[in-house]
Design a protein around this motif. Structure first.
Motif, mmCIF file in Angstrom:
data_model
loop_
_atom_site.group_PDB
_atom_site.id
_atom_site.type_symbol
_atom_site.label_atom_id
_atom_site.label_comp_id
_atom_site.label_asym_id
_atom_site.label_seq_id
_atom_site.Cartn_x
_atom_site.Cartn_y
_atom_site.Cartn_z
ATOM 1 N N VAL A 1 0.969 -1.040 -0.089
ATOM 2 C CA VAL A 1 0.028 0.136 0.103
ATOM 3 C C VAL A 1 0.982 1.241 -0.065
ATOM 4 N N PRO B 1 -2.946 -0.761 -3.992
ATOM 5 C CA PRO B 1 -4.133 -0.869 -2.986
ATOM 6 C C PRO B 1 -4.543 -2.250 -2.568
ATOM 7 N N ASP C 1 -8.477 -1.592 -6.179
ATOM 8 C CA ASP C 1 -8.871 -2.540 -5.071
ATOM 9 C C ASP C 1 -10.231 -3.113 -5.259
#
Length: 160
Positions: A95, A100, A119
């Motif tokens: 991250v 993500p 994500d």
């Protein structure tokens, strides 16, 4: 922080056992309260606990039911949590580096990690579908391969 049914680990580290086998040790917390230390045995014997394991009987019972193994030990649960804690560290770094999400494709002898720039779990699974199929082709049974997509620190909190 990674946890399983309220159990978490701090100061988790590995050390070399007999013949260089990597072993785990950590301080064990339950619902935020430190219980004491846990360590796998240097010689390959029973795990060592510096707290009363009966404090976690209810948690262990839920864990056994969830994984379908009535003989699973507290050591097995803590080893799983140790690995989850380690995976969480890798995710945090991913991250920080601008990824993500992260996919872990687990096989009996290794974990393969892929970092993704989205994500959206459906998109992530689509992006790694060839890697998943390749992993399944390498094992004797497709059930030996598990896939976990991490998109949030909440994914490291497991409640059975």
């Amino acid at each position: 922080m990674a946890s399983i049914n309220g159990i978490s680990l701090k100061k988790a580290k590995t050390f070399s056992g007999r013949h260089g086998v990597p072993l785990a040790q950590a301080d064990v917390y339950y619902n935020g309260t430190k219980l004491g230390a846990w360590s796998q045995d240097y010689s390959g014997g029973e795990d060592e606990y510096e707290f009363s394991v009966s404090l976690l009987d209810d948690v262990l019972k839920k864990y056994r039911q969830a994984i379908g193994n009535r003989f699973a030990s507290l050591g097995l649960l803590l080893e799983e949590l140790f690995n989850l804690t380690d995976t969480e560290k890798v995710f945090k770094k991913a991250v920080k580096d601008g990824f993500p999400s992260m996919v872990v494709i687990s096989m009996p002898w290794e974990d393969r990690i892929t970092k993704c720039r989205t994500d959206d779990k459906d998109v992530v699974l689509y992006l790694v579908k060839d890697q998943i199929e390749a992993a399944k082709a390498e094992v004797s049974s497709p059930d030996d391969v598990t896939v976990k997509v991490y998109t949030s620190l909440d994914d490291f909190t497991i409640e059975y």
